[in-house]
Motif scaffolding. Sequence first.
Motif, PDB file in Angstrom:
ATOM      1  N   ILE A 123       0.835  -1.199   0.000  1.00 27.81           N
ATOM      2  CA  ILE A 123       0.000   0.000   0.000  1.00 27.81           C
ATOM      3  C   ILE A 123       0.876   1.258   0.000  1.00 27.81           C
ATOM      4  O   ILE A 123       0.573   2.245  -0.674  1.00 27.81           O
ATOM      5  N   PHE A 125       3.833   1.422  -1.290  1.00 25.18           N
ATOM      6  CA  PHE A 125       4.344   1.430  -2.663  1.00 25.18           C
ATOM      7  C   PHE A 125       3.341   2.096  -3.594  1.00 25.18           C
ATOM      8  O   PHE A 125       3.678   2.996  -4.365  1.00 25.18           O
ATOM      9  N   GLY A 126       2.081   1.667  -3.484  1.00 30.45           N
ATOM     10  CA  GLY A 126       1.037   2.205  -4.362  1.00 30.45           C
ATOM     11  C   GLY A 126       0.805   3.692  -4.146  1.00 30.45           C
ATOM     12  O   GLY A 126       0.671   4.449  -5.113  1.00 30.45           O
ATOM     13  N   MET A 127       0.795   4.130  -2.901  1.00 33.54           N
ATOM     14  CA  MET A 127       0.550   5.555  -2.628  1.00 33.54           C
ATOM     15  C   MET A 127       1.639   6.419  -3.257  1.00 33.54           C
ATOM     16  O   MET A 127       1.359   7.467  -3.832  1.00 33.54           O
ATOM     17  N   GLN A 129       3.460   5.649  -5.846  1.00 35.30           N
ATOM     18  CA  GLN A 129       3.289   5.607  -7.297  1.00 35.30           C
ATOM     19  C   GLN A 129       2.248   6.627  -7.752  1.00 35.30           C
ATOM     20  O   GLN A 129       2.445   7.335  -8.730  1.00 35.30           O
TER      21      GLN A 129
END
Lengths: 329, 294, 390
Positions: A123, A125-127, A129
């Motif tokens: 999560i 990582f995704g934020m 990105q």
Amino acid sequence: MRDAITLQTRAGHWLVALLVLGGLVFAVVGFATGDTFYLRLATEALIFGGLALSVDILLGYTGLLSLGQALYFGLGAYVSALALIAWQSFWAAIGASLAAALVCGLAGGLIANRVRGVYFALITFGMAQVLAKAVYNTRALGASDGLIGVPVLDINLGLFSVSSASPVGFFLFVLAVTVLFYVLAAYLLDTPFGRLLIALKANENRVLFIGYRTSTLRLGSYLVAAVIATLSGALYPMLRGFASPELLFFSTSGNAVITVILGGVGTLVGALYGSVLLTIVKSVVGSWTEHHLIVIGLIFMAVVVLLPKGLMGLVQPALVSVLGRGSRR
Amino acid sequence: MLDYLQFVLTPQIVTGLALGVAVILVALGLTIIFGLLDVINMSHGEFYALGAFIALALGQVGLPFWALLFAVPILMLPIGYLVERGLIQRVFHSKDRHITTLLLTFGFALVLEDALRLVFGPNPYKPETPIRGAVEVLGTYLPLYRLFMVAIGGLVIVGTALIVYRTRLGAMVRAAAFDRNMAASLGVPVERVYAGAFAFGVALAGLAGVLLAPIYSVFPTMGRDFILLAFTVIIVGGMGSIGGAVIAGLFLTQVQAISSLYISPVWADPIVFGIMVIMLVVRPQGLRGGLGHA
Amino acid sequence: MLRLKSTLAALSVSAMLSGTAIAADPIKIGVVTPLSGTYAGIGQQVRWGLELATKELNATGGIMGRQIELIFEDEEANPSVAVQKAEKLFQVSKVDFLTGTVNSGSTLAVGQLAERSDKLIATTVSFADSITGDKCSPNVFRVNAKAGQQSAALAAWLVKAKPQAKVYYLGPDYEMGRSTVAAFKSNVDRVGGQSLGEVFAPLDSKDYTQYFGQLRAARPQVLYTSVAGNDTVRLLTQLQEFGLLEGLTILGASGTVTAQNIAAIGKAVEGFVTGVGYTAEIDTPENKKFVAAFQAANKADPDLYGADSYGLIYAYKAAVDKANSTETAKVRDALRGLAWDTPQGKKTIRAGDHQAEQIMYVVQVTGGKFKIVAQVAAADAIGPDVCTRF
């Protein structure tokens, strides 16, 4: 009475003192030889060391692996760059970055701390990105070109001032700031709050059963890490004069993780030594082959398998036993 | 209106389906490895790239595409087996398995990607499409190779599910996932099952590489393409669940396809990510239970 | 890099033996270029071009009788790394001049560093208009064609070849991709074309087929795209897979189809048209000689990056000869307004914004190779000087 954790912290303090001493010697030598490049490279290593420190607070003390700490580093770099362009004031840049860190750290922490373990890693990582993509697309932030034109500034420290263009002056300033981050983190982790974090890492349920709100604890450590990462990022445009979206990319987050693992997880000081080490390895390997990722990846894997405590795992136990002997007397 | 339906909406849904099957193929190995070994394989995308490059190299020495569909996964099996025994097992019993194995496979991904660049150079390659031509169904233009990819992909997915849920081997795998010690005491060779399952997951990634190379082309950083989406799929679907991965894969790619039509393509990724966040908050275990529970 | 140094050393030794007078210190040119990462293929061309020109000049006595030494650093296509490496070259290696940056962010950031270090840099690849436009710097030069020149050349061809063409636009969804499309669109509108619609796909898209429905429904004659690298491979081959290339002319920005990806695109690239400052097909004796030498040295054709980089070394030589010095201020004055010969014809550096003016070529892929279909005079393509900083 000194317990094992206190001794380890003590050992860390000694190692930081050694780092400062080394830094001072380096500054003197650099100043005497009229060097610019190595001093500024070392300054950059310390700035990224601050980022790694924030990863270690999460990973080493709370057991949360962040694969997106670049989010806060980039946030600091961009907010600071914008503030510096608008007001040419160090304190305005730091104030704005701090405010941004608290707001975004709280928001990000509320999202990310709903989960833990690998989910937390993915999560974060995704934020990062998503934010990197947004910056890459925003014309007002220079989009893919980044923000250039951050002015050289004089940092007014009351009694005297430091120019960000002075290699040795700014190096010493960043060294002081980084040590301040370390002291702040070490202090916080030595308080009951910090001990609860360590307990949390060991067994979250037990901490819950003795009556603490673990969600608040984890949010607290996330916020501290966010603030340190953001403020480290805020120093970057002062050194290099620009902020670019690459600072938000996974390579920045990944490098911070590599740094912490190399230096030693859960030691704080390992993050700083790791950053210096990684910078040296990169510059040596980088001028030798363009396939430096193979070398760095192999070193990293070897450390994960063979040296779970990193570089500090080699040094700290010896120091701890020396300190421990002293305390028993 | 009919024009819009025929030219825009229908193809969008159909191509979304093809992409969905592609993503499921990549995610399938990931979810099996996580479901059984409790390991997040960060180098899965690079194994997918490795499969595509092996196919490219073998194709250049004259092996036909049909042979590659078998040769590449078979070649990937020992690679996966060795990586599991030589690397993963070394840290498998450490205190924090999730994070340690994640870090280790992350390091391996760095090495593998750079090694591919060292061997094949930085520029892209595009293998010939093995099946040319297209059909028109209800005015929607469908290339035959995409249909073939959906069909083979579907077969592989069903075949994998059958192996896991309907064979003795699969029962051993599920037993090991459910309770490692119990399975071991019942005579399941747990260590070999683990390595075998990892190798199987890696072989699936390689097969995805062979199948997708003619559509998406081949280059060293291609592994990064699918990996975020694949992770999203297995989180939403439920880590370790094959059925969940299929449902989530089809659902999320349709969300992407439709949202890029009505909102903006650039928002497709944040929307899918948002779904993942909501899923994690509302139902952290995902749509379906893991390998040991289904 | 080591090999290069040793060949240069061997060259200088042989020069000494043959009795040519050489000054003790070589002229050092730093090259910060991506040798790894997505742009490694471009960095390779930059390197080949620079090395060839350096070898040629060193064989004939170098610059002001001094040999040229190239020092390479990998910038990983990341501005943070580029700036760090550039500082190393400026401060430690004490280079006299620096080049090689590829992505615009790196060029701008390194340009700022050069300005603060009182050094000069030139880019031979970056084509963002801002570098010699609103973000121009007195210490930055550009010897390759910028986006505006490419776009103007292509539009000039379009109005003649396909008057009143119906055009659809497909760009990568980031600022540079959007502004490139917008610039070409305004050119199309200016020359009387018809814009049917536009769609922007995320960078590094896997599958472009999801935009084909809109494209098919719009029924354009011409598709303009500004995607690049691996994205182009996917876009064009998927267009082919879906049978959309028939009756459709594809136009692109100059980074869309290059020597790095043309082989991978295969047959789908046939008929592709773009505006460039260089192509290996230019039919002049100077270019034929250059292409032959380049092929002999590198076993590959030069592309625009290789040629522009090759030409830069000659520009630098001309400027240093004219200034009779390598000092920043004197070389800068000499470079301003400099006209010099390159394989692609005469180039002139416009004093007002440091942008090279050059003949622009419109090229079309025929039989897997770029063939020239039109030429646009330098003055018609360059556009107004909007730099106000110096």
